[in-house]
Design an enzyme around this catalytic site. Structure first.
Site, PDB file in Angstrom:
ATOM      1  CB  CYS A 115      -0.958   0.004   1.188  1.00 57.11           C
ATOM      2  SG  CYS A 115      -2.172  -1.318   1.072  1.00 57.11           S
ATOM      3  CG  HIS A 253      -3.001   3.852   1.673  1.00 56.55           C
ATOM      4  ND1 HIS A 253      -3.503   3.409   0.462  1.00 56.55           N
ATOM      5  CD2 HIS A 253      -3.076   2.792   2.526  1.00 56.55           C
ATOM      6  CE1 HIS A 253      -3.861   2.138   0.594  1.00 56.55           C
ATOM      7  NE2 HIS A 253      -3.619   1.750   1.834  1.00 56.55           N
ATOM      8  CG  ASN A 283      -6.482  -0.489   1.010  1.00 49.91           C
ATOM      9  OD1 ASN A 283      -5.774  -0.070   0.093  1.00 49.91           O
ATOM     10  ND2 ASN A 283      -5.977  -0.948   2.139  1.00 49.91           N
TER      11      ASN A 283
HETATM   12  C1  LIG Z   1     -10.284  -4.742   9.632  1.00 50.70           C
HETATM   13  C2  LIG Z   1     -10.952  -3.847  10.678  1.00 50.70           C
HETATM   14  C3  LIG Z   1     -11.957  -2.939  10.021  1.00 50.70           C
HETATM   15  C4  LIG Z   1     -11.674  -4.755  11.664  1.00 50.70           C
HETATM   16  O1  LIG Z   1     -12.249  -3.980  12.686  1.00 50.70           O
HETATM   17  P1  LIG Z   1     -12.030  -4.382  14.219  1.00 50.70           P
HETATM   18  O2  LIG Z   1     -12.846  -3.455  15.017  1.00 50.70           O
HETATM   19  O3  LIG Z   1     -10.567  -4.439  14.466  1.00 50.70           O
HETATM   20  O4  LIG Z   1     -12.696  -5.788  14.239  1.00 50.70           O
HETATM   21  P2  LIG Z   1     -12.099  -7.202  14.682  1.00 50.70           P
HETATM   22  O5  LIG Z   1     -11.239  -7.758  13.592  1.00 50.70           O
HETATM   23  O6  LIG Z   1     -11.524  -7.106  16.043  1.00 50.70           O
HETATM   24  O7  LIG Z   1     -13.449  -7.991  14.728  1.00 50.70           O
HETATM   25  C5  LIG Z   1     -14.525  -7.599  15.580  1.00 50.70           C
HETATM   26  C6  LIG Z   1     -15.698  -8.471  15.264  1.00 50.70           C
HETATM   27  O8  LIG Z   1     -16.223  -8.131  13.954  1.00 50.70           O
HETATM   28  C7  LIG Z   1     -16.302  -9.317  13.173  1.00 50.70           C
HETATM   29  N1  LIG Z   1     -16.079  -8.974  11.766  1.00 50.70           N
HETATM   30  C8  LIG Z   1     -14.912  -8.932  11.069  1.00 50.70           C
HETATM   31  N2  LIG Z   1     -15.146  -8.566   9.799  1.00 50.70           N
HETATM   32  C9  LIG Z   1     -16.477  -8.380   9.704  1.00 50.70           C
HETATM   33  C10 LIG Z   1     -17.317  -8.003   8.633  1.00 50.70           C
HETATM   34  N3  LIG Z   1     -16.853  -7.741   7.402  1.00 50.70           N
HETATM   35  N4  LIG Z   1     -18.634  -7.894   8.873  1.00 50.70           N
HETATM   36  C11 LIG Z   1     -19.149  -8.139  10.099  1.00 50.70           C
HETATM   37  N5  LIG Z   1     -18.413  -8.512  11.142  1.00 50.70           N
HETATM   38  C12 LIG Z   1     -17.079  -8.636  10.947  1.00 50.70           C
HETATM   39  C13 LIG Z   1     -15.220 -10.221  13.725  1.00 50.70           C
HETATM   40  O9  LIG Z   1     -15.489 -11.569  13.414  1.00 50.70           O
HETATM   41  C14 LIG Z   1     -15.340  -9.955  15.206  1.00 50.70           C
HETATM   42  O10 LIG Z   1     -16.420 -10.658  15.714  1.00 50.70           O
HETATM   43  P3  LIG Z   1     -16.362 -11.343  17.178  1.00 50.70           P
HETATM   44  O11 LIG Z   1     -16.197 -10.186  18.118  1.00 50.70           O
HETATM   45  O12 LIG Z   1     -17.672 -12.034  17.262  1.00 50.70           O
HETATM   46  O13 LIG Z   1     -15.180 -12.246  17.137  1.00 50.70           O
HETATM   47  C15 LIG Z   1      -9.908  -3.004  11.445  1.00 50.70           C
HETATM   48  O14 LIG Z   1      -9.131  -3.826  12.272  1.00 50.70           O
HETATM   49  C16 LIG Z   1      -9.034  -2.238  10.536  1.00 50.70           C
HETATM   50  O15 LIG Z   1      -9.463  -1.346   9.851  1.00 50.70           O
HETATM   51  N6  LIG Z   1      -7.717  -2.543  10.521  1.00 50.70           N
HETATM   52  C17 LIG Z   1      -6.797  -1.905   9.650  1.00 50.70           C
HETATM   53  C18 LIG Z   1      -6.875  -2.594   8.335  1.00 50.70           C
HETATM   54  C19 LIG Z   1      -6.209  -1.834   7.233  1.00 50.70           C
HETATM   55  O16 LIG Z   1      -6.452  -0.688   7.050  1.00 50.70           O
HETATM   56  N7  LIG Z   1      -5.369  -2.550   6.477  1.00 50.70           N
HETATM   57  C20 LIG Z   1      -4.746  -2.064   5.338  1.00 50.70           C
HETATM   58  C21 LIG Z   1      -3.542  -1.301   5.685  1.00 50.70           C
HETATM   59  S1  LIG Z   1      -2.773  -0.829   4.200  1.00 50.70           S
END
Ligand SMILES: CC(C)(COP(=O)(O)OP(=O)(O)OC[C@H]1O[C@@H](n2cnc3c(N)ncnc32)[C@H](O)[C@@H]1OP(=O)(O)O)[C@@H](O)C(=O)NCCC(=O)NCCS
Length: 326
Positions: A115, A253, A283
């Site tokens: 990215c 980004h 993204n």
């Molecule tokens: C990916 C992201 C949105 C997930 O959000 P989060 O608040 O961290 O969520 P978690 O991964 O801890 O998951 C929380 C819950 O949501 C659920 N969940 C994950 N993806 C889901 C989706 N698409 N829809 C619904 N629920 C979802 C998980 O299973 C989890 O459920 P549980 O509590 O029953 O186990 C977040 O971590 C994020 O934005 N990270 C950065 C990613 C990024 O930008 N990457 C690229 C960098 S270049």
């Protein structure tokens, strides 16, 4: 004392026709529009058609950038293409773009920093232009991340999209003042392989002989993102004596609206200066910054003379910033 700077002459972009909304994803996997919008700000993304490759998107973005610059492809002597989703393991997707543009002089190569790819490519081209090795460069970010997603993993597949963006840079003599010179004023690149397992693709030619799928510890990425992004922007401010008040546009980004908002807030960058496209593009990895630049150029926000701050962070981890006076 005058200084050679890499001045942006034009920019362009291309998005595949097919738009996939959160509601469409929710019909296929266990997710919802509400969850995706609340956690990421993403509402829809573009997905490449069958047979539509990264090079095809890149060629269209490059042509749009050349048109915007009013230049013929023959005047380009360097192509740096940032991608993690090349058409083939080799040769570089950049040579397919070079060939399609009818160029057979100069050099074309791919660059891999996930990215952060566009910022790394911009810094690389800038260094070649400032040494006099090349005169005019196309810097492209192009991706078809839809091809490396695990469409059954709701934690990752809702986040990404396909697209391409490009800028044309030219080596030009400028007065040598960071505060007023046109062009790329400073770039700062970082990487730290200790974080490799937090965001990676579980395949490759040397390891599995498969393409593999994207794997991510989303929370871990989130935890590091804002600190890394703001650190490398502070480096840019310290190197130039500029600060948030002197920035006209912040073009980050586009991974996640919450990361962008938190970074802007920490740096005291006013929300109205932030260019946001993550809602419509998702993204798009290395393509996201030039896609956002293109949107803000087309709608008249970014104008000649504006100070534009770019930043990215991604797999590796890699991260970087660039200050560009348009
Ligand atoms: C990916 C992201 C949105 C997930 O959000 P989060 O608040 O961290 O969520 P978690 O991964 O801890 O998951 C929380 C819950 O949501 C659920 N969940 C994950 N993806 C889901 C989706 N698409 N829809 C619904 N629920 C979802 C998980 O299973 C989890 O459920 P549980 O509590 O029953 O186990 C977040 O971590 C994020 O934005 N990270 C950065 C990613 C990024 O930008 N990457 C690229 C960098 S270049």
């Amino acid at each position: 004392m005058t200084k050679i700077r890499s001045v942006v002459l034009g920019c362009g972009s291309y998005l595949p026709e097919q738009v996939v909304t959160n509601a469409q994803l929710a019909a296929r996997i266990d997710t919802s529009d509400e969850w995706i919008v609340q956690r990421t700000g993403i509402r829809e993304r573009h997905i490449a058609a069958e047979g539509e490759f990264t090079s095809h998107l890149a060629i269209k973005a490059a042509q749009a950038a050349l048109t915007d610059a009013g230049l013929d492809a023959q005047s380009i002597d360097l192509i740096v293409l940032a991608t993690s989703t090349p058409d083939n393991t080799f040769p570089a997707t950049a040579v397919a773009v070079q060939h399609a543009l009818g160029i057979n002089h100069g050099a074309a190569f791919d660059l891999q920093a996930v990215c952060s790819g566009f910022v790394f490519a911009l810094a690389t081209a800038d260094n070649f232009l400032r040494t006099g090795a090349f005169k005019r460069a196309l810097v492209i970010g192009a991706e078809t991340f839809s091809r490396i997603l695990d469409w059954n993993d709701r934690g990752t597949c809702v986040l990404f999209g396909d697209g391409a963006g490009a800028v044309v840079l030219e080596a030009q003599e400028q007065p040598g003042q960071a505060a007023t010179d046109r062009g790329i004023v400073t770039t700062h690149l970082r990487s730290d392989g200790r974080h490799k397992a937090k965001l990676f693709v579980d395949g490759g030619p040397s390891s599995t002989q498969t393409v593999g799928h994207l794997r991510m510890e989303g929370r871990e990425v989130f935890k590091h993102a804002v600190g890394m992004i703001t650190d490398v922007i502070v480096d840019a401010f310290e190197a130039t004596g500029l600060n948030a008040d002197r920035i006209d546009w912040f073009v980050p980004h586009q991974a996640n609206k919450r990361i962008i908002d938190a970074s802007a807030h920490k740096l005291h960058i006013a929300p109205e200066k932030v260019v946001l496209t993550v809602d419509r593009h998702g993204n798009t990895s290395a393509a996201s910054i030039p896609l956002a630049l293109s949107v803000a150029r087309k709608d008249g926000r970014i104008k000649r003379g504006d100070m534009v701050l770019l930043e990215a962070m991604g797999g590796g981890f890699t991260w970087g910033s660039a200050l560009v006076r348009w």
